[in-house]
Scaffold this active site. Sequence first.
Site, PDB file in Angstrom:
ATOM      1  N   CYS A   2      50.468   2.190  79.120  1.00  0.00           N
ATOM      2  CA  CYS A   2      49.431   2.350  79.814  1.00  0.00           C
ATOM      3  C   CYS A   2      48.320   1.991  79.266  1.00  0.00           C
ATOM      4  O   CYS A   2      48.160   2.400  78.062  1.00  0.00           O
ATOM      5  CB  CYS A   2      49.412   3.836  80.328  1.00  0.00           C
ATOM      6  SG  CYS A   2      50.946   4.417  81.399  1.00  0.00           S
ATOM      7  N   ARG A  27      49.615  -3.720  78.094  1.00  0.00           N
ATOM      8  CA  ARG A  27      49.998  -2.117  77.703  1.00  0.00           C
ATOM      9  C   ARG A  27      50.976  -1.700  78.880  1.00  0.00           C
ATOM     10  O   ARG A  27      51.542  -0.790  78.701  1.00  0.00           O
ATOM     11  CB  ARG A  27      48.899  -1.159  77.531  1.00  0.00           C
ATOM     12  CG  ARG A  27      47.897  -1.531  76.421  1.00  0.00           C
ATOM     13  CD  ARG A  27      46.906  -0.554  76.227  1.00  0.00           C
ATOM     14  NE  ARG A  27      47.439   0.587  75.620  1.00  0.00           N
ATOM     15  CZ  ARG A  27      47.421   0.865  74.407  1.00  0.00           C
ATOM     16  NH1 ARG A  27      46.920   0.028  73.402  1.00  0.00           N
ATOM     17  NH2 ARG A  27      47.884   2.132  73.989  1.00  0.00           N
ATOM     18  N   TRP A  75      52.478   1.715  83.057  1.00  0.00           N
ATOM     19  CA  TRP A  75      53.912   1.413  82.431  1.00  0.00           C
ATOM     20  C   TRP A  75      54.726   2.781  82.921  1.00  0.00           C
ATOM     21  O   TRP A  75      54.578   3.821  82.324  1.00  0.00           O
ATOM     22  CB  TRP A  75      53.843   1.144  80.942  1.00  0.00           C
ATOM     23  CG  TRP A  75      55.355   0.818  80.704  1.00  0.00           C
ATOM     24  CD1 TRP A  75      55.827  -0.405  80.678  1.00  0.00           C
ATOM     25  CD2 TRP A  75      56.293   1.548  80.089  1.00  0.00           C
ATOM     26  NE1 TRP A  75      57.205  -0.700  80.144  1.00  0.00           N
ATOM     27  CE2 TRP A  75      57.663   0.577  79.845  1.00  0.00           C
ATOM     28  CE3 TRP A  75      56.638   2.994  79.765  1.00  0.00           C
ATOM     29  CZ2 TRP A  75      58.925   1.197  79.539  1.00  0.00           C
ATOM     30  CZ3 TRP A  75      57.768   3.587  79.536  1.00  0.00           C
ATOM     31  CH2 TRP A  75      58.962   2.477  79.373  1.00  0.00           C
ATOM     32  N   ASN A 101      48.007   8.495  80.021  1.00  0.00           N
ATOM     33  CA  ASN A 101      49.026   7.792  79.249  1.00  0.00           C
ATOM     34  C   ASN A 101      49.692   8.671  78.574  1.00  0.00           C
ATOM     35  O   ASN A 101      49.036   9.485  77.665  1.00  0.00           O
ATOM     36  CB  ASN A 101      48.079   7.032  78.367  1.00  0.00           C
ATOM     37  CG  ASN A 101      49.131   6.115  77.545  1.00  0.00           C
ATOM     38  OD1 ASN A 101      50.143   6.049  77.580  1.00  0.00           O
ATOM     39  ND2 ASN A 101      48.462   5.709  76.247  1.00  0.00           N
ATOM     40  N   GLY A 102      50.904   8.894  78.555  1.00  0.00           N
ATOM     41  CA  GLY A 102      51.819   9.515  77.693  1.00  0.00           C
ATOM     42  C   GLY A 102      52.662  10.425  78.922  1.00  0.00           C
ATOM     43  O   GLY A 102      53.136   9.902  79.895  1.00  0.00           O
ATOM     44  N   GLU A 484      65.263 -11.327  64.585  1.00  0.00           N
ATOM     45  CA  GLU A 484      63.914 -11.614  65.170  1.00  0.00           C
ATOM     46  C   GLU A 484      63.982 -12.732  66.125  1.00  0.00           C
ATOM     47  O   GLU A 484      63.470 -12.603  67.479  1.00  0.00           O
ATOM     48  CB  GLU A 484      62.913 -11.911  64.235  1.00  0.00           C
ATOM     49  CG  GLU A 484      61.446 -12.259  64.630  1.00  0.00           C
ATOM     50  CD  GLU A 484      60.739 -11.167  65.410  1.00  0.00           C
ATOM     51  OE1 GLU A 484      61.264  -9.964  65.722  1.00  0.00           O
ATOM     52  OE2 GLU A 484      59.689 -11.569  65.949  1.00  0.00           O
ATOM     53  N   LYS A 488      63.207 -12.174  69.804  1.00  0.00           N
ATOM     54  CA  LYS A 488      62.355 -12.967  70.664  1.00  0.00           C
ATOM     55  C   LYS A 488      62.765 -13.641  72.284  1.00  0.00           C
ATOM     56  O   LYS A 488      62.339 -13.595  73.248  1.00  0.00           O
ATOM     57  CB  LYS A 488      61.244 -14.042  69.984  1.00  0.00           C
ATOM     58  CG  LYS A 488      60.645 -13.658  68.700  1.00  0.00           C
ATOM     59  CD  LYS A 488      59.279 -13.207  69.146  1.00  0.00           C
ATOM     60  CE  LYS A 488      59.174 -11.969  69.410  1.00  0.00           C
ATOM     61  NZ  LYS A 488      59.015 -10.781  68.472  1.00  0.00           N
ATOM     62  N   GLU A 491      63.514 -10.805  74.897  1.00  0.00           N
ATOM     63  CA  GLU A 491      62.372 -10.306  75.500  1.00  0.00           C
ATOM     64  C   GLU A 491      61.445 -11.184  76.452  1.00  0.00           C
ATOM     65  O   GLU A 491      61.104 -10.629  77.521  1.00  0.00           O
ATOM     66  CB  GLU A 491      61.531  -9.220  74.626  1.00  0.00           C
ATOM     67  CG  GLU A 491      60.868 -10.338  73.547  1.00  0.00           C
ATOM     68  CD  GLU A 491      59.948  -9.196  72.629  1.00  0.00           C
ATOM     69  OE1 GLU A 491      59.608  -8.071  73.116  1.00  0.00           O
ATOM     70  OE2 GLU A 491      59.694  -9.742  71.491  1.00  0.00           O
ATOM     71  N   HIS A 507      84.124 -11.409  60.870  1.00  0.00           N
ATOM     72  CA  HIS A 507      84.589 -10.028  60.932  1.00  0.00           C
ATOM     73  C   HIS A 507      84.526  -9.587  62.498  1.00  0.00           C
ATOM     74  O   HIS A 507      84.663  -8.311  62.856  1.00  0.00           O
ATOM     75  CB  HIS A 507      84.008  -9.195  60.071  1.00  0.00           C
ATOM     76  CG  HIS A 507      84.060  -8.957  58.812  1.00  0.00           C
ATOM     77  ND1 HIS A 507      85.013  -9.317  57.807  1.00  0.00           N
ATOM     78  CD2 HIS A 507      83.167  -9.870  57.739  1.00  0.00           C
ATOM     79  CE1 HIS A 507      84.951  -9.533  56.511  1.00  0.00           C
ATOM     80  NE2 HIS A 507      83.727 -10.046  56.467  1.00  0.00           N
ATOM     81  N   LYS A 609      53.360  -3.349  75.306  1.00  0.00           N
ATOM     82  CA  LYS A 609      52.880  -3.830  74.044  1.00  0.00           C
ATOM     83  C   LYS A 609      52.935  -2.679  73.320  1.00  0.00           C
ATOM     84  O   LYS A 609      53.569  -2.795  71.992  1.00  0.00           O
ATOM     85  CB  LYS A 609      51.577  -4.272  74.206  1.00  0.00           C
ATOM     86  CG  LYS A 609      51.069  -4.710  72.800  1.00  0.00           C
ATOM     87  CD  LYS A 609      51.767  -6.105  72.519  1.00  0.00           C
ATOM     88  CE  LYS A 609      51.144  -6.459  70.918  1.00  0.00           C
ATOM     89  NZ  LYS A 609      52.264  -7.490  70.304  1.00  0.00           N
TER      90      LYS A 609
HETATM   91  O1  M6R Z   1      53.239  -1.663  67.278  1.00  0.00           O
HETATM   92  P1  M6R Z   1      54.691  -1.691  66.600  1.00  0.00           P
HETATM   93  O2  M6R Z   1      54.621  -2.897  65.579  1.00  0.00           O
HETATM   94  O3  M6R Z   1      54.826  -0.291  66.064  1.00  0.00           O
HETATM   95  O4  M6R Z   1      55.541  -1.990  67.704  1.00  0.00           O
HETATM   96  C1  M6R Z   1      57.123  -1.954  67.489  1.00  0.00           C
HETATM   97  C2  M6R Z   1      57.949  -2.682  68.480  1.00  0.00           C
HETATM   98  O5  M6R Z   1      57.478  -1.837  69.785  1.00  0.00           O
HETATM   99  C3  M6R Z   1      57.530  -4.046  68.795  1.00  0.00           C
HETATM  100  O6  M6R Z   1      57.634  -4.815  67.631  1.00  0.00           O
HETATM  101  C4  M6R Z   1      58.455  -4.705  69.819  1.00  0.00           C
HETATM  102  O7  M6R Z   1      59.624  -4.872  69.473  1.00  0.00           O
HETATM  103  C5  M6R Z   1      57.833  -5.896  70.100  1.00  0.00           C
HETATM  104  N1  M6R Z   1      57.732  -6.159  71.466  1.00  0.00           N
HETATM  105  C6  M6R Z   1      58.514  -7.386  69.416  1.00  0.00           C
HETATM  106  O8  M6R Z   1      58.093  -8.516  69.846  1.00  0.00           O
END
Ligand code: M6R
Length: 614
Positions: A2, A27, A75, A101-102, A484, A488, A491, A507, A609
Amino acid sequence: MCGIVGYVGHRSACDVVVNGLRRLEYRGYDSAGIAVPDGDRVAVAKKAGKIKNLDALLAEAPLPAAGTGIGHTRWATHGAPNDTNAHPHTSADGRLALVHNGIVENWAVLKADLATAGLVPTSETDTEIAALLLGQAIDAGADLPTAMRQVCQQLEGAFTIVATDAQQPGIVVAARRNSPLVVGVGDGENFVASDVAAFIEHTREAIELGQDQVVTITADGVQVTDFAGAPAEVRPYHVDWDLSAAEKGGYDWFMRKEIHDQPEALANTLLGRHDANGRLTLDELRISEAELRLIDKIVIIACGTSFYAGMVAKYAIEHWTRIPCEVELASEFRYRDPIVGPRTLVVTISQSGETADTLMGIRYAREQGARVLAICNTNGSTIPRESDAVIYTHAGPEIGVASTKGFLTQLVACYLLGLFLAQVRNTRYDEEIAAVINELEEMPAKVQQMLDDHDQVLELAAEFAEAESVLFLGRHVGFPVALEGALKLKELAYIHAEGFAAGELKHGPIALIEDGLPVFVVVPPRGRDLIHDKVISNIAEIRARGARTIVLAEEGDDEVDAYADVCVRLPMVSTLLQPVLATVPLQLFACELATRKGHDVDQPRNLAKSVTVE
Ligand code: M6R
C-alpha cells in the site's frame, strides 16, 4: 504494501496527492482513493483497480479545491479489491477520513466493541475500524493528534495511518508502527508518504520517523511525538536522488530502465569504499573491528530475490573468511528457534528496508544478543534504522516490482562485506583482496557490455513467448542465479519456471525434461573449477532427453558448443563474481517475454514492491 500520501500546503492537494500515488503505485494497485476537506465533511473519491480508474472518476466528478488531502493505493489484505473496501475510509459522521497500510490484528475485538456503541463498518476492512475509532475519539472532544495517539494505543499489529478532519483543516496527522512513513519538508508545504518518491518532485528534504510515533504536519510545521504525546527525536536527511531517477527516462518500463541503470548503480555501490591499494573502509559499519574478530557465525536472512543474493554471499563469505555462514528465508528464521547469540553476526539483505518478515527476523536476532548488519537500498527505511550497522547499496530508487539493480548491487555489497571481514580477520592476503576489488571495479563495464549485446536475448524471448514451462540450472553460485532467473519469469510472465541445482537434476527433476523444453544453464568459468566439467555433463544429460539448451558461458568456452542449442556469452570473470553478469540476460529475457505476452511488467498481478505484512 500500500502507498500512502498526505499533504498540507499551497498547491492543489488533489493534484499533489494523486501524483504522489502514481509514484507509489508500485506498492499496490488493487484500488486507489483520495479525500479532501469539504466544509464540515470530507469529500472522498475512490475506485477499484489502478490509478487510471481513479483519474477517470476525478475527471467526471472533481473534488473541491483544497490545500489539505490524503490518498492511498491499495494492496488488499482484508476484503476484496472493490470500491467499498478501497481507502480512504471515513468516520460514521463523515467528518474525517483515514488511510492505512498494514494489518490491524485485533480488528475483530475492536469491531465488537464498536458494535456495542452502535458503530458498524460498511466495508470488510480492518482499516474502517480505525476510522470509526478515530471518529469516536474526536466526538469525545479530542483534537486530531490526540485522537490519533489514543487510537494507536488500542491497535495491535502493523500500521501506518494518515488522517484528515474536515473540521480541523490545515493539518494532516499520521502515525506509524512497523510500517513505513517518511515526512517531506517543503517550503510552505509538508508531506507524509510511504516513501520519498511520492514527494521527490517538490522536496528532497526528508525526516525519518521512528517506531510508534505520531506526526502532525501543517503548511509551516512538522511536530513529532510518541504515542503518549511526548516530543520525539527524529532524523532529518537529504535524499541523494532526484525526480529523474523516479521516472522511466524514455523506457517502456521502469524495470527495463532499472536493468539499464545497473552499470551506474554498481559503480555507485563501489564508490568510496576502498583506497588505491584496495584497502576497504565501510564507513556505515557501526560494529567495531574487535567485535568483528570475535564473530563465530554469520546468519543471512532475507526474502525473495534478496535471499538469492544471500545465497551467493554464503559462497563468497565462507571462501574468503572461513566463518561458517548460514542463509535462511526471513519468514522461516524466527519460527524455528534458531541458534544465534552475541557472537553471531546476522546479515539482513533488503532492497526496500521495509520487508516485514526480515524486520521481524532482525528484532528476534537482537533479542538473542546478536549483532545485525543490514544491506539495504533505502535510506530512511526501518531495517537499517533497527540494525547495528548498514551498508547502503546506492542503486537509486527501484520502482519496478521485480528487483533488478537491487539484486546486482546487493551482490556487490555482499562481496564488499566478505572482503572487509577477510581484511579485518586476516584470512586473505591484502593482494588477494585488492585483486578481487579490481575485478569488482571492472563489473560496471562488463555489465554494460552485456546490455549492449542484448539482441540475442530479446530474440530468445520471441522464440519462447508461448512456452508453458522453462527451467533454469546452475551449480555453486550459478544455482542462486538459476533461482533468480526462474523467479523473474514466474513473477513477470506468469509461466511455470523452476530453478534447480544442476547436480540435483538426476535426483528427480530430470523427469520434467521433454522434447523442446527450454532450459537455461549457467556454466561456471573454466580455469581450475571442477564444476565447469560437471555442469557440461549435466547439459549433455538434458539435451539427450530433448531439452532445448540455452547456455550462459564465458567468452571462449568452446567446450559448451557441442551441447548448446543457443549460447549466450558472458565476459570473463572469476567464479564468485559471475552471478553479477549471468543474471543480466535472465532479467532481460523475463522483461521481454512478459512484454510480448502483454503483461504489465512493472506491476505484475497479485504482487507489491514492498511486502510490509508477514
Ligand atoms: O525489499 P526486499 O529486498 O526486502 O524484498 C524482498 C522480496 O520481496 C523481493 O526481492 C521480491 O522477491 C521481488 N519481487 C523479486 O523480484
